[in-house]
Design a protein around this motif. Structure first.
Motif, PDB file in Angstrom:
ATOM      1  N   ARG A  66       0.822  -1.212   0.000  1.00  0.00           N
ATOM      2  CA  ARG A  66       0.000   0.000   0.000  1.00  0.00           C
ATOM      3  C   ARG A  66       0.854   1.259   0.000  1.00  0.00           C
ATOM      4  O   ARG A  66       0.489   2.255  -0.617  1.00  0.00           O
ATOM      5  N   ILE A  67       1.964   1.239   0.712  1.00  0.00           N
ATOM      6  CA  ILE A  67       2.894   2.373   0.715  1.00  0.00           C
ATOM      7  C   ILE A  67       4.253   1.828   0.301  1.00  0.00           C
ATOM      8  O   ILE A  67       5.001   1.299   1.135  1.00  0.00           O
ATOM      9  N   PRO A  68       4.596   1.913  -0.967  1.00  0.00           N
ATOM     10  CA  PRO A  68       5.854   1.320  -1.449  1.00  0.00           C
ATOM     11  C   PRO A  68       7.074   1.957  -0.795  1.00  0.00           C
ATOM     12  O   PRO A  68       7.074   3.138  -0.435  1.00  0.00           O
ATOM     13  N   LEU A  69       8.096   1.145  -0.638  1.00  0.00           N
ATOM     14  CA  LEU A  69       9.387   1.609  -0.143  1.00  0.00           C
ATOM     15  C   LEU A  69      10.376   1.663  -1.307  1.00  0.00           C
ATOM     16  O   LEU A  69      10.247   0.914  -2.277  1.00  0.00           O
ATOM     17  N   ASP A  70      11.336   2.526  -1.185  1.00  0.00           N
ATOM     18  CA  ASP A  70      12.473   2.511  -2.106  1.00  0.00           C
ATOM     19  C   ASP A  70      13.375   1.362  -1.650  1.00  0.00           C
ATOM     20  O   ASP A  70      13.996   1.437  -0.585  1.00  0.00           O
ATOM     21  N   GLY A  71      13.423   0.286  -2.437  1.00  0.00           N
ATOM     22  CA  GLY A  71      14.154  -0.906  -2.019  1.00  0.00           C
ATOM     23  C   GLY A  71      15.604  -0.643  -1.700  1.00  0.00           C
ATOM     24  O   GLY A  71      16.156  -1.201  -0.737  1.00  0.00           O
ATOM     25  N   THR A  72      16.252   0.234  -2.484  1.00  0.00           N
ATOM     26  CA  THR A  72      17.666   0.547  -2.246  1.00  0.00           C
ATOM     27  C   THR A  72      17.843   1.254  -0.909  1.00  0.00           C
ATOM     28  O   THR A  72      18.733   0.921  -0.119  1.00  0.00           O
ATOM     29  N   LYS A  73      16.982   2.246  -0.651  1.00  0.00           N
ATOM     30  CA  LYS A  73      17.064   2.981   0.613  1.00  0.00           C
ATOM     31  C   LYS A  73      16.749   2.067   1.795  1.00  0.00           C
ATOM     32  O   LYS A  73      17.422   2.116   2.837  1.00  0.00           O
ATOM     33  N   ALA A  74      15.705   1.241   1.633  1.00  0.00           N
ATOM     34  CA  ALA A  74      15.303   0.367   2.733  1.00  0.00           C
ATOM     35  C   ALA A  74      16.399  -0.637   3.061  1.00  0.00           C
ATOM     36  O   ALA A  74      16.712  -0.870   4.237  1.00  0.00           O
ATOM     37  N   LYS A  75      16.998  -1.227   2.037  1.00  0.00           N
ATOM     38  CA  LYS A  75      18.071  -2.201   2.264  1.00  0.00           C
ATOM     39  C   LYS A  75      19.261  -1.551   2.951  1.00  0.00           C
ATOM     40  O   LYS A  75      19.823  -2.106   3.909  1.00  0.00           O
ATOM     41  N   ALA A  76      19.642  -0.360   2.494  1.00  0.00           N
ATOM     42  CA  ALA A  76      20.766   0.341   3.111  1.00  0.00           C
ATOM     43  C   ALA A  76      20.472   0.688   4.564  1.00  0.00           C
ATOM     44  O   ALA A  76      21.346   0.582   5.434  1.00  0.00           O
ATOM     45  N   ALA A  77      19.228   1.088   4.842  1.00  0.00           N
ATOM     46  CA  ALA A  77      18.866   1.462   6.215  1.00  0.00           C
ATOM     47  C   ALA A  77      18.892   0.249   7.138  1.00  0.00           C
ATOM     48  O   ALA A  77      19.349   0.339   8.287  1.00  0.00           O
ATOM     49  N   VAL A  78      18.392  -0.897   6.650  1.00  0.00           N
ATOM     50  CA  VAL A  78      18.406  -2.110   7.470  1.00  0.00           C
ATOM     51  C   VAL A  78      19.837  -2.585   7.701  1.00  0.00           C
ATOM     52  O   VAL A  78      20.203  -2.969   8.820  1.00  0.00           O
ATOM     53  N   ASN A 119      11.860  -7.414  -1.849  1.00  0.00           N
ATOM     54  CA  ASN A 119      10.809  -7.809  -2.775  1.00  0.00           C
ATOM     55  C   ASN A 119      10.041  -6.590  -3.258  1.00  0.00           C
ATOM     56  O   ASN A 119       9.952  -5.573  -2.561  1.00  0.00           O
ATOM     57  N   HIS A 120       9.467  -6.702  -4.431  1.00  0.00           N
ATOM     58  CA  HIS A 120       8.637  -5.614  -4.953  1.00  0.00           C
ATOM     59  C   HIS A 120       7.406  -5.475  -4.062  1.00  0.00           C
ATOM     60  O   HIS A 120       6.802  -6.474  -3.672  1.00  0.00           O
ATOM     61  N   PRO A 121       6.990  -4.252  -3.717  1.00  0.00           N
ATOM     62  CA  PRO A 121       7.593  -2.976  -4.084  1.00  0.00           C
ATOM     63  C   PRO A 121       8.458  -2.393  -2.959  1.00  0.00           C
ATOM     64  O   PRO A 121       8.039  -1.462  -2.260  1.00  0.00           O
ATOM     65  N   GLY A 122       9.614  -2.944  -2.754  1.00  0.00           N
ATOM     66  CA  GLY A 122      10.574  -2.393  -1.804  1.00  0.00           C
ATOM     67  C   GLY A 122      10.537  -2.994  -0.420  1.00  0.00           C
ATOM     68  O   GLY A 122      11.215  -2.509   0.480  1.00  0.00           O
ATOM     69  N   ASN A 123       9.771  -4.056  -0.222  1.00  0.00           N
ATOM     70  CA  ASN A 123       9.711  -4.671   1.098  1.00  0.00           C
ATOM     71  C   ASN A 123      11.026  -5.386   1.414  1.00  0.00           C
ATOM     72  O   ASN A 123      11.546  -6.145   0.607  1.00  0.00           O
ATOM     73  N   VAL A 124      11.561  -5.124   2.593  1.00  0.00           N
ATOM     74  CA  VAL A 124      12.815  -5.732   3.036  1.00  0.00           C
ATOM     75  C   VAL A 124      12.505  -6.695   4.171  1.00  0.00           C
ATOM     76  O   VAL A 124      11.793  -6.333   5.122  1.00  0.00           O
TER      77      VAL A 124
END
Length: 421
Positions: A151-163, A208-213
């Motif tokens: 419902r609220i997509p994440l930027d996968g690159t940003k999310a992965k870097a943050a985790v 995973n799409h859409p940006g879930n880490v």
């Protein structure tokens, strides 16, 4: 002469009595409460049950209610907590003994059964016999609570870097750091001499799409730990909690750590919390600011959702707690994050008190009757500029809400109206 003496005496009496009256008048007045509670005790949701059974090679006990739904025990525990809160807020003058209208008290829940049923139990405890309506999104698509990446997509690159940053830069290093806790959980649940993916599966960071880490192995371990806590909270016999590995509460509390670890690497990550928690926090800010007579929940806005919603808010607020035997930041069934708006009757200024409130683990398990709000675990929020008062730790309202507003992700905000039915 007699008239002059009488007038002088009246003047002296009024001069002496005015300070006394001012001192006897209460300084602090509670104006409004916005509360976000987690649902009560439930069995594991179906996908967690399947994953745990596959990882351990064992069938977990079936409960009295379908997977994921509030149990009767959970309802009773929530009712006890609601009763305490209702009594507490009556003593403070926030509400009266009569049944309130939706303008005074408004209850809104996530559309799932466990949250709606918990909201009803809290309401029955706080307002016995009143049958207040629990509002929710009839479509099942809730924009405040059900805010996953679909419902609220994440930027996968940003999310992965943050985790990765939260993990210290390495998934493998993070797993090694928490391996003792993984081993402890495995000893409790795995069968000797048989494969046990709960222990052996390496952590891997999936995007995973859409940006879930996610870290699937950690997710399964955390779900197993949470299921043990729910079983103990439900009051199940010890032989049915972790296949008999949890005989007493001190056996359980060390196993809960992995549940907090999962949140440390997901909901507690600022980028993820900002994306997924901003809509809810924006509505809380609006409710605390509002004085419009047309608004619902003018006295008490009670929201019932999920632990991940509270975790997002905790991260956005930068609020930390550790209570009794619970791990740091733990969010037990029925726990709530509470915002109280107070007014200084002497200066007219408004203040904000924030606290995290929950029952003790033993109170939930045994449905312990409680006498006052002080019987619950309560941790107050504080920051520079807040002050200790007779009403608790109070922070300037306008400055606090302005700070929280600056942490919102404006890209995800959207108009929202509270349902009327």
């Amino acid at each position: 002469m007699r008239q002059w003496l009488s007038a002088g005496l009246l003047f002296l009496l009024s001069a002496v009595s005015a300070p006394c009256l001012a001192q006897s008048a209460p300084q602090w007045q509670l104006e409004k409460v916005v509360e976000i509670a987690r649902h009560g005790v439930r069995p594991p949701v179906s996908w967690d049950r399947r994953a745990i059974e596959a990882d351990t090679g064992r069938s977990w006990p079936r409960w009295s209610t379908p997977d994921g739904e509030l149990t009767q025990h959970g309802r009773l525990a929530a009712t006890i907590k609601g009763q305490l809160e209702g009594q507490h807020y009556r003593r403070l003058g926030l509400i009266d003994k009569d049944c309130p209208t939706a303008r005074d008290v408004y209850i809104y829940a996530s559309p799932l059964q466990r949250t709606r049923a918990t909201a009803d139990a809290l309401s029955q405890g706080a307002f016995p016999g009143c049958q207040l309506q629990v509002h929710y999104q009839q479509s099942g698509n809730d924009p405040l609570f059900l805010t996953g990446s679909q419902r609220i997509p994440l930027d996968g690159t940003k999310a992965k870097a943050a985790v990765l940053q939260a993990m210290g830069g390495s998934v493998q290093a993070a797993q090694r750091r928490w391996q003792p806790e993984i081993n402890r959980l495995a000893r409790a649940l795995c069968q000797q001499g048989r494969p046990c993916p709960l222990l052996s599966t390496p952590w891997a960071l999936n995007v995973n799409h859409p940006g879930n880490v996610s870290v699937p192995a950690l997710d399964h371990q955390a779900a197993a730990a949470e299921t043990l806590r729910l079983a103990w909270s439900e009051g199940l016999p010890a032989a049915q909690v972790g296949f008999g590995s949890v005989r007493q509460q001190r056996d359980l509390t060390p196993l809960l750590e992995l549940n907090s670890v999962k949140y440390r690497y997901s909901n507690d990550v600022p980028y993820i919390a900002s994306r997924q928690g901003s809509r809810l926090l924006a509505q809380i800010i609006a409710a605390l600011e509002s004085e419009r007579p047309s608004d619902v929940g003018q006295r008490w806005l009670l929201l019932v959702a999920h632990d991940n919603n509270i975790a997002y808010l905790r991260t956005l607020l930068r609020f930390h707690w550790q209570q009794a035997d619970y791990p740091e930041g733990n969010i037990p069934p029925g726990a709530s994050l509470v915002f109280e708006r107070w007014r200084d009757n002497f200066s007219g200024k408004r203040y904000l008190r924030i606290l995290f409130r929950t029952q003790r683990l033993t109170q939930i398990r045994h449905l312990t009757p409680l006498k006052s709000i002080s019987d619950l675990l309560q941790t107050e929020y504080s920051q520079p500029g807040c002050r200790h008062t007779d009403a608790g730790i109070l922070c300037p309202l306008d400055a606090s809400l302005q700070t929280f507003s600056q942490r919102l992700d404006s890209e995800v905000l959207q108009p929202f109206s509270w349902p009327s039915s």
